[in-house]
Structure formats: structure tokens, C-alpha cells
Scaffold this motif. Sequence first.
Motif, PDB file in Angstrom:
ATOM      1  N   ASP A 294       2.287 -17.133  -1.133  1.00 46.65           N
ATOM      2  CA  ASP A 294       3.444 -17.351  -0.272  1.00 46.65           C
ATOM      3  C   ASP A 294       4.676 -17.767  -0.913  1.00 46.65           C
ATOM      4  O   ASP A 294       5.691 -17.658  -0.179  1.00 46.65           O
ATOM      5  N   VAL A 295       4.584 -18.116  -2.117  1.00 46.83           N
ATOM      6  CA  VAL A 295       5.792 -18.398  -2.909  1.00 46.83           C
ATOM      7  C   VAL A 295       6.447 -16.798  -3.197  1.00 46.83           C
ATOM      8  O   VAL A 295       7.548 -16.742  -2.941  1.00 46.83           O
ATOM      9  N   HIS A 296       5.438 -15.952  -3.609  1.00 47.57           N
ATOM     10  CA  HIS A 296       5.948 -14.582  -3.605  1.00 47.57           C
ATOM     11  C   HIS A 296       6.616 -14.049  -2.294  1.00 47.57           C
ATOM     12  O   HIS A 296       7.534 -13.402  -2.475  1.00 47.57           O
ATOM     13  N   LEU A 297       5.688 -14.274  -1.055  1.00 47.67           N
ATOM     14  CA  LEU A 297       6.485 -13.657   0.131  1.00 47.67           C
ATOM     15  C   LEU A 297       7.719 -14.363   0.757  1.00 47.67           C
ATOM     16  O   LEU A 297       8.315 -13.827   1.195  1.00 47.67           O
ATOM     17  N   ALA A 298       7.561 -15.748   0.103  1.00 47.47           N
ATOM     18  CA  ALA A 298       9.018 -16.612   0.555  1.00 47.47           C
ATOM     19  C   ALA A 298      10.292 -15.843  -0.088  1.00 47.47           C
ATOM     20  O   ALA A 298      11.268 -15.482   0.286  1.00 47.47           O
ATOM     21  N   ALA A 299      10.105 -15.500  -1.534  1.00 48.36           N
ATOM     22  CA  ALA A 299      11.244 -14.706  -2.264  1.00 48.36           C
ATOM     23  C   ALA A 299      11.578 -13.359  -1.448  1.00 48.36           C
ATOM     24  O   ALA A 299      12.555 -13.066  -1.397  1.00 48.36           O
ATOM     25  N   GLY A 300      10.403 -12.753  -1.199  1.00 49.04           N
ATOM     26  CA  GLY A 300      10.312 -11.415  -0.480  1.00 49.04           C
ATOM     27  C   GLY A 300      11.300 -11.458   0.843  1.00 49.04           C
ATOM     28  O   GLY A 300      12.246 -10.560   0.908  1.00 49.04           O
ATOM     29  N   ALA A 301      10.938 -12.530   1.638  1.00 43.47           N
ATOM     30  CA  ALA A 301      11.783 -12.664   2.823  1.00 43.47           C
ATOM     31  C   ALA A 301      13.361 -12.858   2.585  1.00 43.47           C
ATOM     32  O   ALA A 301      14.207 -12.152   3.403  1.00 43.47           O
ATOM     33  N   VAL A 302      13.772 -13.698   1.345  1.00 43.55           N
ATOM     34  CA  VAL A 302      15.073 -13.817   1.280  1.00 43.55           C
ATOM     35  C   VAL A 302      15.691 -12.282   0.727  1.00 43.55           C
ATOM     36  O   VAL A 302      16.753 -11.850   1.224  1.00 43.55           O
ATOM     37  N   LEU A 303      14.899 -11.731  -0.051  1.00 38.88           N
ATOM     38  CA  LEU A 303      15.573 -10.575  -0.600  1.00 38.88           C
ATOM     39  C   LEU A 303      15.663  -9.391   0.336  1.00 38.88           C
ATOM     40  O   LEU A 303      16.650  -8.654   0.562  1.00 38.88           O
ATOM     41  N   THR A 304      14.686  -9.671   1.363  1.00 40.77           N
ATOM     42  CA  THR A 304      14.774  -8.552   2.598  1.00 40.77           C
ATOM     43  C   THR A 304      16.032  -8.736   3.536  1.00 40.77           C
ATOM     44  O   THR A 304      16.472  -7.845   4.059  1.00 40.77           O
ATOM     45  N   PRO A 377      -1.251 -29.752  -9.140  1.00 43.00           N
ATOM     46  CA  PRO A 377      -0.333 -30.448 -10.156  1.00 43.00           C
ATOM     47  C   PRO A 377      -0.842 -30.193 -11.716  1.00 43.00           C
ATOM     48  O   PRO A 377      -1.993 -29.965 -11.865  1.00 43.00           O
ATOM     49  N   GLY A 378       0.071 -30.037 -12.556  1.00 41.93           N
ATOM     50  CA  GLY A 378      -0.437 -29.424 -14.036  1.00 41.93           C
ATOM     51  C   GLY A 378      -0.339 -28.146 -14.394  1.00 41.93           C
ATOM     52  O   GLY A 378      -0.113 -27.563 -15.520  1.00 41.93           O
ATOM     53  N   MET A 379      -0.144 -27.060 -13.078  1.00 40.89           N
ATOM     54  CA  MET A 379       0.129 -25.781 -13.480  1.00 40.89           C
ATOM     55  C   MET A 379       1.567 -25.432 -13.976  1.00 40.89           C
ATOM     56  O   MET A 379       2.306 -26.051 -13.441  1.00 40.89           O
ATOM     57  N   VAL A 380       1.602 -24.665 -14.671  1.00 36.29           N
ATOM     58  CA  VAL A 380       2.939 -24.026 -15.000  1.00 36.29           C
ATOM     59  C   VAL A 380       2.829 -22.586 -14.772  1.00 36.29           C
ATOM     60  O   VAL A 380       1.955 -21.733 -15.269  1.00 36.29           O
ATOM     61  N   VAL A 381       3.865 -22.211 -13.944  1.00 40.38           N
ATOM     62  CA  VAL A 381       3.819 -20.605 -13.505  1.00 40.38           C
ATOM     63  C   VAL A 381       5.506 -20.169 -13.654  1.00 40.38           C
ATOM     64  O   VAL A 381       6.310 -21.284 -13.672  1.00 40.38           O
ATOM     65  N   THR A 382       5.548 -18.839 -13.742  1.00 36.33           N
ATOM     66  CA  THR A 382       7.121 -18.437 -13.859  1.00 36.33           C
ATOM     67  C   THR A 382       7.472 -18.143 -12.359  1.00 36.33           C
ATOM     68  O   THR A 382       6.614 -17.859 -11.437  1.00 36.33           O
ATOM     69  N   VAL A 383       8.583 -18.121 -12.116  1.00 31.72           N
ATOM     70  CA  VAL A 383       9.058 -17.702 -10.827  1.00 31.72           C
ATOM     71  C   VAL A 383      10.172 -16.580 -11.017  1.00 31.72           C
ATOM     72  O   VAL A 383      11.248 -17.102 -11.654  1.00 31.72           O
ATOM     73  N   GLU A 384       9.793 -15.504 -10.823  1.00 31.51           N
ATOM     74  CA  GLU A 384      10.952 -14.209 -11.307  1.00 31.51           C
ATOM     75  C   GLU A 384      11.117 -13.107 -10.448  1.00 31.51           C
ATOM     76  O   GLU A 384      10.716 -12.151 -10.807  1.00 31.51           O
ATOM     77  N   PRO A 385      11.912 -13.409  -9.356  1.00 31.18           N
ATOM     78  CA  PRO A 385      12.140 -12.427  -8.416  1.00 31.18           C
ATOM     79  C   PRO A 385      13.152 -11.242  -8.991  1.00 31.18           C
ATOM     80  O   PRO A 385      13.949 -11.931 -10.101  1.00 31.18           O
ATOM     81  N   GLY A 386      13.473 -10.300  -8.478  1.00 30.02           N
ATOM     82  CA  GLY A 386      14.354  -9.454  -9.259  1.00 30.02           C
ATOM     83  C   GLY A 386      14.763  -8.248  -8.141  1.00 30.02           C
ATOM     84  O   GLY A 386      14.186  -8.315  -6.942  1.00 30.02           O
TER      85      GLY A 386
END
Length: 461
Positions: A294-304, A377-386
Motif C-alpha cells: 500500500d506504500v507502493h500503491l500510494a506513491a503510484g497514485a500520486v505519480l499517476t 516498529p524496528g524495520m528499516v525500509v527504503t522509499v524510492e519512487p521514480g
Amino acid sequence: MPSAAFHAERRSALSAMLDQPVLLMGNGRQARNFPANPLPFRQDSSFLYFSGCALPDAALLIDGDQHTLFLPTPGPGDALWHGPTPSLAALADRYGIQTAPAEELEPSIAALARRPWSLAVSDPRRTALARRLTGQLLEYGPLNGPERLIEAVISLRLTLQEEEVAEMRATGAVTARAHRAAMAATRPGRHERQIAALFDGVLAAHGLGTAYHSIVTVRGEILHNEGYDNILEEGQLLLLDGGAEAASGYATDVTRTWPVSGRFDGRQRAAYDAVLAAQLAAIDRCRAGVRYRDVHLAAGAVLTRFLVDEGLLRGDVDGLVERGAHALFFPHGIGHLLALDVHDMEIFGDRAGYGAGRRRSSQFGLSYLRLDRDLQPGMVVTVEPGFYVVPAILADNDLLTRFQGDLDLERALTWTGFGGIRIEDDVHVTAGDPDVLTAGIPKDPAEIEALVGTGELRLDG
Ligand SMILES: [Mn+2]
């Protein structure tokens, strides 16, 4: 740097999860072209996690509360060629664990009531030794050990302790210096190679190496472009995807994109603003309990929304995102796990990135999503739309047919040569707001424009 007590506690936690002795192999030195010319040494990440030991040819045997680090005995010429080796007692002190000479590993295993479980590592010679000592069928790759051992290691490494996060934050601060220096030194006529050398050099000047081969390119649409072959020209965008690796092995992974001239043109600025808005929306979703897809799709919606506004896609945003049409311009996933490995634990295939009951989608774009767990909590993830204008996608007949109604191909082709934009940060998921570990690296377009071209090729960045 994570302490000896941290590693001891992690070993006890692993031991408590399994009724089984475990042999963890460290990597050895691997030849670049002949044995006396080795590749730079990198310890196996699970080995580092449970031992903190980055010496080649080490092995760790965990049998209940008996933990032993086996270390190679120096050969006759070693002191001459490689300098003195600390004694086993000194190494026991350094790593806070009982040590023994490597020769004792085989008899120690033979004396156990049960044969230990083990994991394959990237060094085939060390994997072969683990195979011989344990009698397991170990093969480096996604199926590289007993399922229960892999699951236990993943469950421990998946969420980070405070000491690990502190290490990544400190490494992020050095990465910030290198990114700023690279932005400042950019100007038309300079070479990608010079900026790449400067970026890696600033990290080296702070005592750190890179966590992966830095991408420094004006051809940002080539997602993992390895070469540095171009001279920077007025009007181009320079994409830099690079991060420092801590001495303890923890990685940072950051991308920024900036105009070579120091000024975004109209299209560049519009696309940049859209990618940044997508990234900020995605970061804001990195909260406990949120599904990463859903993080991925949220970025996708803004880009779209941007793609529709620019006339590149047509139709309603929700439908386009559902069909994956935005992947024509954002073909990869929003990010991945990050810790000791840049794609953390990808040595275990999709097991770490996809929890029980989840699998990769077969849809174009979503199929490249490396992570789809519920965030904790405690996970580290990258957030990298393009946003990328990829000639191979705009000439792909299958995709063009599939998205015929969605894509305005004629309009898209007027963007040919645009290159690519990616903005990437490392985000620590907490019980509250997202904690951006790489927040000190400019991404506001005005701040970037003010910085580009103001510096020299100097290592004191
Ligand atoms: Mn990344």
C-alpha cells in the motif's frame, strides 16, 4: 557499532528458537583473477549479525549456551605478508566469545549429540566446508539451508535494535556529506566518473566504503546503470544512487537527482515535484501495521495524477493504478528492507521480503516489488519512487497493446531523452511517526538548485 553484548544476546535468542546446534560459516577471501589477488573481503551478513566478526575464514558454532568462534591459525608467511595476528585470547576479548583454532571445528562438531544446521554463504569454498561438516545439501541461493533456521534468522534480523539504528543513522550522516559534495561539484563539462570518484572519495575520507557500486549517471532511465561513460551536459539530469557501508556492515541506500546546470527546466521540475510528492506521501505511510504494498500503491497514485495531468496517461487514476499503467513510467517497486544487506536478507530469496501467505504479483511493475510485509516498529525500509522515460518500454509491443487505451504514445515519445528521476531515503518504522535516517540530504528543489555547481572536486565534503 553493535556491541559484543548485542551479538551474544542475538545468539542466545537464536538458540532459544531452535532445539538444534547451528554452525554459521563466515566467508573466505575470494580470488579476483588468481588467489593472491583477492576481491575486497565482505563478511556474510548473518555471520556478522551473530558474531560481529569480520575476519575471513571464521566459523561460529552455537550449541545451547555454548558459543564458540573458530578462527584460522596463521600460516608461516602470514606475519611477513599480512602483519601480526592477534592471539585467540585477544580475539575472545574483542568479540566477547570463547575462541578456538579452526582445526578444532571438525572434532567439536563430531562430539555433538546432533549434527548442526547450517547456511550456505556466497563463498563456494566455505559453503562446501559447511556441507561436508553438516551433511546437509547446502547450495548458495534462495534455498540455502533448513527452513526453520532461515525463518529464525529472518525473524531476528527483520526488526532492528536501537544500536543498529544508531549505526545506520551515523552512516546516513556521512552519506549526506558525499551527496552534498557530489551536487556541489556538478557542472556541465565534468564527467560522470569525476562525480562518482568524488562521492566514493568523500565516504573514504570519512573512513567508510560504499555499500554497493554507486550509480552516477545522466541516463537515469537505465535503472542499474553501472558505467560512468558520459560527460555532463547542460539540460541533463544527473542521478546518483549511492550509500556508505558502516565498518560494522550496515548499509545506507540513497538516491538524489539534480539538474547538471543547477536549474530544472519546466518538464524536469514538474516531474521532480511529482516524484517528491509521491515519495513524501509514501514515507508518511511507513507506519506500524501498514502493508508495504500500500506504500507502493500510494506513491503510484500520486505519480499517476501527474501522468494524467501531463497527458501521458488517460483515464481515472484509480483504474490506471489498479491496471498498473503507471508502471510504464515507474516500472520498479517502491523499495526494500535495508540493514546489513542493501537488499536485506535477499540471500533468502523472497522469504524475508514476503511474509507467510504473500507472494509476488505477476503484474508488470508490481512483480518487481521486493517487499510486501506489514510494517513493524524496528524495520528499516527504503522509499524510492521514480519517473523514467524508458525507450525499451515505449517500444515494447506487448506493453503497448496491453495499455493501448491508457497510454498516449505519441505524447510519451515527445519525452524521449528525458532520462530518469528517483528520490530515495531510508526510513525507520517506529511506533509513532516515520523516522527518516537520511533526512540530512537535500531534496527540496530550491535547496538543490542553490547547491549545484557551488563546489569543487574536493574530498573534504
Ligand atoms: Mn534502494
